[in-house]
Write a protein that holds these residues in place. Structure first.
Motif, PDB file in Angstrom:
ATOM      1  N   TYR A  29       0.830  -1.213   0.000  1.00  9.40           N
ATOM      2  CA  TYR A  29       0.000   0.000   0.000  1.00  9.40           C
ATOM      3  C   TYR A  29       0.860   1.257   0.000  1.00  9.40           C
ATOM      4  O   TYR A  29       0.571   2.220  -0.723  1.00  9.40           O
ATOM      5  CB  TYR A  29      -0.935   0.007   1.212  1.00  9.40           C
ATOM      6  CG  TYR A  29      -1.782   1.265   1.284  1.00  9.40           C
ATOM      7  CD1 TYR A  29      -2.825   1.467   0.385  1.00  9.40           C
ATOM      8  CD2 TYR A  29      -1.511   2.255   2.231  1.00  9.40           C
ATOM      9  CE1 TYR A  29      -3.592   2.632   0.424  1.00  9.40           C
ATOM     10  CE2 TYR A  29      -2.265   3.420   2.279  1.00  9.40           C
ATOM     11  CZ  TYR A  29      -3.296   3.597   1.375  1.00  9.40           C
ATOM     12  OH  TYR A  29      -4.034   4.756   1.414  1.00  9.40           O
ATOM     13  N   ARG A  30       1.928   1.272   0.805  1.00  6.77           N
ATOM     14  CA  ARG A  30       2.803   2.445   0.839  1.00  6.77           C
ATOM     15  C   ARG A  30       3.464   2.667  -0.522  1.00  6.77           C
ATOM     16  O   ARG A  30       3.657   3.814  -0.948  1.00  6.77           O
ATOM     17  CB  ARG A  30       3.878   2.272   1.916  1.00  6.77           C
ATOM     18  CG  ARG A  30       3.382   2.218   3.348  1.00  6.77           C
ATOM     19  CD  ARG A  30       2.402   3.326   3.677  1.00  6.77           C
ATOM     20  NE  ARG A  30       2.920   4.649   3.374  1.00  6.77           N
ATOM     21  CZ  ARG A  30       2.196   5.769   3.417  1.00  6.77           C
ATOM     22  NH1 ARG A  30       0.920   5.708   3.720  1.00  6.77           N
ATOM     23  NH2 ARG A  30       2.745   6.927   3.143  1.00  6.77           N
ATOM     24  N   TYR A  31       3.808   1.597  -1.205  1.00 11.82           N
ATOM     25  CA  TYR A  31       4.388   1.705  -2.545  1.00 11.82           C
ATOM     26  C   TYR A  31       3.350   2.283  -3.516  1.00 11.82           C
ATOM     27  O   TYR A  31       3.680   3.119  -4.371  1.00 11.82           O
ATOM     28  CB  TYR A  31       4.865   0.328  -3.006  1.00 11.82           C
ATOM     29  CG  TYR A  31       5.681   0.315  -4.282  1.00 11.82           C
ATOM     30  CD1 TYR A  31       6.353   1.441  -4.737  1.00 11.82           C
ATOM     31  CD2 TYR A  31       5.777  -0.856  -5.037  1.00 11.82           C
ATOM     32  CE1 TYR A  31       7.103   1.414  -5.900  1.00 11.82           C
ATOM     33  CE2 TYR A  31       6.530  -0.901  -6.205  1.00 11.82           C
ATOM     34  CZ  TYR A  31       7.190   0.239  -6.629  1.00 11.82           C
ATOM     35  OH  TYR A  31       7.925   0.205  -7.788  1.00 11.82           O
ATOM     36  N   LEU A  35       3.743   5.744  -5.647  1.00 14.29           N
ATOM     37  CA  LEU A  35       3.616   5.830  -7.098  1.00 14.29           C
ATOM     38  C   LEU A  35       2.511   6.802  -7.512  1.00 14.29           C
ATOM     39  O   LEU A  35       2.661   7.539  -8.494  1.00 14.29           O
ATOM     40  CB  LEU A  35       3.328   4.441  -7.685  1.00 14.29           C
ATOM     41  CG  LEU A  35       4.462   3.413  -7.602  1.00 14.29           C
ATOM     42  CD1 LEU A  35       4.001   2.076  -8.176  1.00 14.29           C
ATOM     43  CD2 LEU A  35       5.702   3.906  -8.339  1.00 14.29           C
ATOM     44  N   ARG A  36       1.413   6.800  -6.765  1.00 17.70           N
ATOM     45  CA  ARG A  36       0.285   7.668  -7.129  1.00 17.70           C
ATOM     46  C   ARG A  36       0.666   9.141  -7.014  1.00 17.70           C
ATOM     47  O   ARG A  36       0.211   9.977  -7.808  1.00 17.70           O
ATOM     48  CB  ARG A  36      -0.929   7.369  -6.254  1.00 17.70           C
ATOM     49  CG  ARG A  36      -2.183   8.095  -6.738  1.00 17.70           C
ATOM     50  CD  ARG A  36      -3.449   7.475  -6.184  1.00 17.70           C
ATOM     51  NE  ARG A  36      -4.612   8.041  -6.864  1.00 17.70           N
ATOM     52  CZ  ARG A  36      -5.431   8.939  -6.321  1.00 17.70           C
ATOM     53  NH1 ARG A  36      -5.238   9.356  -5.077  1.00 17.70           N
ATOM     54  NH2 ARG A  36      -6.463   9.409  -7.006  1.00 17.70           N
ATOM     55  N   LYS A  37       1.496   9.479  -6.038  1.00 19.02           N
ATOM     56  CA  LYS A  37       1.931  10.863  -5.873  1.00 19.02           C
ATOM     57  C   LYS A  37       2.798  11.325  -7.043  1.00 19.02           C
ATOM     58  O   LYS A  37       2.899  12.524  -7.313  1.00 19.02           O
ATOM     59  CB  LYS A  37       2.712  11.019  -4.561  1.00 19.02           C
ATOM     60  CG  LYS A  37       1.843  10.971  -3.313  1.00 19.02           C
ATOM     61  CD  LYS A  37       2.676  11.145  -2.060  1.00 19.02           C
ATOM     62  CE  LYS A  37       1.795  11.130  -0.807  1.00 19.02           C
ATOM     63  NZ  LYS A  37       2.625  11.254   0.434  1.00 19.02           N
ATOM     64  N   ASP A 116      -3.021  -0.267 -13.889  1.00 20.24           N
ATOM     65  CA  ASP A 116      -1.586  -0.038 -14.028  1.00 20.24           C
ATOM     66  C   ASP A 116      -0.937   0.444 -12.734  1.00 20.24           C
ATOM     67  O   ASP A 116       0.174   0.043 -12.401  1.00 20.24           O
ATOM     68  CB  ASP A 116      -1.317   0.976 -15.144  1.00 20.24           C
ATOM     69  CG  ASP A 116      -1.523   0.382 -16.529  1.00 20.24           C
ATOM     70  OD1 ASP A 116      -1.777  -0.839 -16.614  1.00 20.24           O
ATOM     71  OD2 ASP A 116      -1.432   1.129 -17.519  1.00 20.24           O
ATOM     72  N   LEU A 117      -1.636   1.311 -12.018  1.00 20.82           N
ATOM     73  CA  LEU A 117      -1.083   1.873 -10.791  1.00 20.82           C
ATOM     74  C   LEU A 117      -0.909   0.821  -9.692  1.00 20.82           C
ATOM     75  O   LEU A 117      -0.102   0.993  -8.775  1.00 20.82           O
ATOM     76  CB  LEU A 117      -1.992   3.001 -10.290  1.00 20.82           C
ATOM     77  CG  LEU A 117      -1.381   4.035  -9.340  1.00 20.82           C
ATOM     78  CD1 LEU A 117      -0.134   4.669  -9.930  1.00 20.82           C
ATOM     79  CD2 LEU A 117      -2.410   5.120  -9.025  1.00 20.82           C
ATOM     80  N   PHE A 118      -1.649  -0.284  -9.802  1.00 17.53           N
ATOM     81  CA  PHE A 118      -1.560  -1.349  -8.801  1.00 17.53           C
ATOM     82  C   PHE A 118      -0.487  -2.388  -9.140  1.00 17.53           C
ATOM     83  O   PHE A 118      -0.107  -3.185  -8.287  1.00 17.53           O
ATOM     84  CB  PHE A 118      -2.904  -2.082  -8.674  1.00 17.53           C
ATOM     85  CG  PHE A 118      -4.018  -1.251  -8.136  1.00 17.53           C
ATOM     86  CD1 PHE A 118      -4.003  -0.801  -6.825  1.00 17.53           C
ATOM     87  CD2 PHE A 118      -5.099  -0.911  -8.937  1.00 17.53           C
ATOM     88  CE1 PHE A 118      -5.042  -0.033  -6.319  1.00 17.53           C
ATOM     89  CE2 PHE A 118      -6.146  -0.153  -8.446  1.00 17.53           C
ATOM     90  CZ  PHE A 118      -6.116   0.296  -7.133  1.00 17.53           C
ATOM     91  N   THR A 119      -0.002  -2.393 -10.384  1.00 18.90           N
ATOM     92  CA  THR A 119       0.824  -3.499 -10.866  1.00 18.90           C
ATOM     93  C   THR A 119       2.053  -3.760 -10.008  1.00 18.90           C
ATOM     94  O   THR A 119       2.239  -4.876  -9.485  1.00 18.90           O
ATOM     95  CB  THR A 119       1.264  -3.241 -12.327  1.00 18.90           C
ATOM     96  OG1 THR A 119       0.101  -3.065 -13.140  1.00 18.90           O
ATOM     97  CG2 THR A 119       2.083  -4.410 -12.846  1.00 18.90           C
ATOM     98  N   PHE A 120       2.898  -2.765  -9.851  1.00 18.68           N
ATOM     99  CA  PHE A 120       4.147  -2.987  -9.115  1.00 18.68           C
ATOM    100  C   PHE A 120       3.935  -3.135  -7.609  1.00 18.68           C
ATOM    101  O   PHE A 120       4.624  -3.957  -6.978  1.00 18.68           O
ATOM    102  CB  PHE A 120       5.145  -1.871  -9.442  1.00 18.68           C
ATOM    103  CG  PHE A 120       5.550  -1.858 -10.891  1.00 18.68           C
ATOM    104  CD1 PHE A 120       6.283  -2.904 -11.428  1.00 18.68           C
ATOM    105  CD2 PHE A 120       5.159  -0.825 -11.728  1.00 18.68           C
ATOM    106  CE1 PHE A 120       6.643  -2.920 -12.768  1.00 18.68           C
ATOM    107  CE2 PHE A 120       5.501  -0.829 -13.072  1.00 18.68           C
ATOM    108  CZ  PHE A 120       6.242  -1.880 -13.596  1.00 18.68           C
TER     109      PHE A 120
END
Length: 247
Positions: A29-31, A35-37, A116-120
Motif C-alpha cells: 500500500y505504501r508503494y 507511485l500515485r503521488k 496499471d497503478l496497482f501493478t508494481f
C-alpha cells in the motif's frame, strides 16, 4: 538455515509467514501511495477509493473461495471449520480483486482503466508474502513434489522437494524488471496490469504441475482452472500480442 523457520523472541514463537503477510499489505500500500503521488492519475480520488474498496472485497472473497476449492473438504469439527475460514490463496485474491474492481467501476460509472497503478505494488506484496511461504517450508502448501532437480531442497519433512515459493520469487524479480522496461514504451492505459496478470497466471498454471495436488478435475487443479479462466478473460490481449509479434 533450517526450514520451517520459526524464530523465538522473548520465549514466544513467531509466525514468520503471518508477519510477512501483514508487512506485504503495508509495504504494498505504501508503494502504491508513493507511485500515485508521482503519477498523473486520470481517476478522481473518490472513484479511486471506490475501486480500492471493490478490489479489497473481491480479493477477500476470491481468496477464501479458491482456498476452499483448492481442497474442497467439508469439515465437521470446530477446529477444521476455523481452518476452512482461514484457507486462502493469492490466485483467488487476484482474480477476485479484478472482478471486484470491474463491478465497482460499473457501479460508479468509471470508464478509465485502473490497474496499471496497482501493478508494481501487487508484485511487491506477492514477493514479500512468498518469502514468508518459503520460510514456512512444508507448513504452507507452496512446496513441490519430490525431485532430483539441482534446486531441490529439504523444506522441513526431510524430503528433497521443488521449492515452489523460491521459483516464484525468481520469476517475480524477472517479471518486475520486464514490466518496468515495458512501462517506458508508453503502453496503452491498462495494458501493463493485463500483461502482469497474463504472465503471472500462465506461470502459476505450469508451476502447479510441480505441486502434489490431491484434488484434480480432468487432470488439473482448481488453481489451474482459475488460471485458464483468467487467460480466457484476457484472450483479446493475448491474441493481440501474438498478432503484433507475428507482424
Amino acid at each position: 538455515m533450517k526450514l520451517p523457520f520459526e524464530p523465538v523472541i522473548f520465549g514466544y514463537e513467531i509466525n514468520i509467514h503471518l508477519v510477512l503477510e501483514y508487512l506485504a499489505f503495508f509495504l504494498g500500500y505504501r508503494y502504491y501511495v508513493f507511485l500515485r503521488k508521482r503519477t498523473v492519475d486520470t481517476i478522481v480520488s473518490t472513484n479511486r477509493l471506490s475501486i480500492i474498496l471493490g478490489a479489497a472485497i473481491g480479493a477477500f472473497l476470491g481468496s477464501r473461495i479458491m482456498g476452499f476449492l483448492e481442497n474442497p473438504v467439508f469439515p465437521i469439527d470446530a477446529t477444521s471449520i476455523l481452518e476452512l475460514f482461514n484457507a486462502k490463496t493469492i490466485m483467488g485474491g487476484l482474480f477476485g480483486g479484478l472482478l471486484g474492481v470491474e463491478i465497482a467501476k460499473k457501479i460508479i460509472g468509471e470508464k478509465e482503466s485502473s490497474g496499471d497503478l496497482f501493478t508494481f505494488p501487487v508484485i511487491l506484496g506477492i514477493f514479500i508474502g512468498r518469502i514468508g511461504c518459503f520460510l514456512s517450508g512444508t507448513n504452507e502448501f507452496t512446496y513441490g513434489k519430490e525431485t532430483t532437480f539441482f534446486m531441490g531442497m529439504n523444506l522441513g519433512d526431510n524430503i528433497i522437494r521443488h521449492p515452489i515459493a523460491l521459483y516464484e520469487l525468481i520469476f517475480l524479480i524477472i517479471l518486475f524488471f520486464v514490466l518496468q522496461k515495458l512501462k517506458t514504451r508508453n503502453l496503452k492505459n491498462g495494458l501493463l496490469f493485463q500483461y502482469f496478470m497474463i504472465a503471472y497466471f500462465a506461470f502459476r498454471f505450469f508451476v502447479e504441475f510441480l505441486k502434489p495436488n490431491y484434488f484434480l478435475i480432468f487432470g488439473i487443479s482448481s488453481i489451474q482452472i482459475l488460471c485458464l479462466i483468467c487467460l480466457l478473460y484476457y484472450n483479446k490481449t493475448i491474441l493481440n500480442l501474438f498478432v503484433k509479434n507475428a507482424s
